[in-house]
Scaffold this active site. Sequence first.
Site, PDB file in Angstrom:
ATOM      1  N   LYS A 170      32.971   3.504   0.678  1.00  0.00           N
ATOM      2  CA  LYS A 170      34.321   3.848   1.122  1.00  0.00           C
ATOM      3  C   LYS A 170      34.398   5.315   1.528  1.00  0.00           C
ATOM      4  CE  LYS A 170      36.130  -0.203   0.355  1.00  0.00           C
ATOM      5  NZ  LYS A 170      36.702  -1.056   1.413  1.00  0.00           N
ATOM      6  N   HIS A 214      35.363 -10.468   6.751  1.00  0.00           N
ATOM      7  CA  HIS A 214      35.886  -9.698   5.625  1.00  0.00           C
ATOM      8  C   HIS A 214      36.087 -10.662   4.476  1.00  0.00           C
ATOM      9  CE1 HIS A 214      39.238  -8.140   3.109  1.00  0.00           C
ATOM     10  NE2 HIS A 214      38.365  -7.166   3.042  1.00  0.00           N
TER      11      HIS A 214
HETATM   12  C1  0YR Z   1      40.189  -3.077  -2.269  1.00  0.00           C
HETATM   13  N1  0YR Z   1      36.750  -4.544   2.310  1.00  0.00           N
HETATM   14  C2  0YR Z   1      37.911  -3.944   2.106  1.00  0.00           C
HETATM   15  C3  0YR Z   1      39.733  -4.024  -1.214  1.00  0.00           C
HETATM   16  C4  0YR Z   1      38.637  -4.424   0.879  1.00  0.00           C
HETATM   17  C5  0YR Z   1      39.403  -3.404   0.118  1.00  0.00           C
HETATM   18  O1  0YR Z   1      41.367  -2.435  -1.899  1.00  0.00           O
HETATM   19  O2  0YR Z   1      40.732  -4.974  -1.007  1.00  0.00           O
HETATM   20  O3  0YR Z   1      38.679  -2.241  -0.039  1.00  0.00           O
HETATM   21  O4  0YR Z   1      39.530  -5.441   1.253  1.00  0.00           O
HETATM   22  O5  0YR Z   1      38.296  -3.118   2.870  1.00  0.00           O
HETATM   23  O6  0YR Z   1      36.058  -4.308   3.389  1.00  0.00           O
HETATM   24 MG    MG Z   2      37.200  -3.149   4.786  1.00  0.00          MG
END
Ligand code: 0YR
Ligand code: MG
Length: 370
Positions: free
Chosen positions: A174, A305
């Site tokens: 992240k 996703h």
């Molecule tokens: C945690 N994955 C994401 C999760 C996820 C978020 O907030 O829900 O990081 O969905 O971006 O690629």
């Molecule tokens: Mg994401």
Amino acid sequence: MKIESLNPFILHVPVTGDGIADSTHQITHWGAPGVVIRADDGLCGYGYTGTHGHLATDRLIVDCVAGAYAPLLIGEDPSDVEGLWSMLCHHPPIQWVGRCGITHLALSAVDIALWDLKAKAAGVPLWRLLRGDPEKRVEAYNTDGGWLNWSLERLVEDARCYVEDKKFRGVKIKVGSDDLDRDLDRVEAVRRAIGPRTKLMVDANGKWDMATALRADRRLRQLDVYWMEEPLWYDDLGGHAKLAQETRTPIALGEQLYGLDHFRSFIDAGAVWFVQPDVVRLGGITEWRRVAHLALERGLPIAPHVGDMMQVHLHLAIAHGSCDILEHVPWMRGCFEEPATVEEGYFVIPEKPGASTILREDAMEEFNVL
Ligand code: 0YR
Ligand code: MG
């Protein structure tokens, strides 16, 4: 076969550690508002959507299932899933209040349950019903590791372990905090820890502006970052199209897009290189497959996703030519009778009839907050 009843539930399942943070969200629980659809022959289909475990809005989702969709479904033949999907999606008073958001998340739960039921009625795993390839290799990359609330040490150690154990073929980190240099230092440290051969992705969850994304790209391209995910605000079509022309790091997005038209706009504008449809946001499997066909037509890879919904996506990945990679988030694994499993970097092909969405009785008891 006729639909006899729809029973909603809301699971709140703890995430890893004391909670996790990306640039936009901090959560302690993953939410799975969902529904069990029972047919008159006794078969049940399980479906759900994915949320951040916010009870008030989770209740709105299951109210929509029970109050708005259930009366339209009771007594119907569940086998024509696409027909039922259209009927629900285009039902005038429901469409009036939402072509996305809560009504659409609720539709996802219903649609997934119907597909699960259909595959069970056929006695085959969903991927086989969709004519998937039993030899398909779907590679796994880890997302439950790059959280912004983790220390650098923990981040690096975690990434290194997974790669050393050969558990995953990639890791996602992240970014998108207030401190870009710190974010990029962390990405660099992880790249050093995992070596050059493991895929490394970054995810800004919509937090950067154009200048920040361009600045980030200058370092990301040197670190051979496989994609930058949701660099700009989710709906910023023009921005992503412009960024795609300037950046060397491919853009991945789609987890916040609600329908085929939405995806088509981004794809036609050249704003996305890795397409990331999510079955729990798109109104279910029915619309996900349309997005997958579109991506295939345009020669774009799909990297769904997952949130924490690997189950259904694994079946779809096996069934769709353009989808060879899936993210791994383990929070709900223990809730399922047949959890998605990774061995040596690849997902194991599920074997039981249905969409692997059957929830264990003990999980229903422990985590149901409805
Ligand atoms: C945690 N994955 C994401 C999760 C996820 C978020 O907030 O829900 O990081 O969905 O971006 O690629
Ligand atoms: Mg994401």
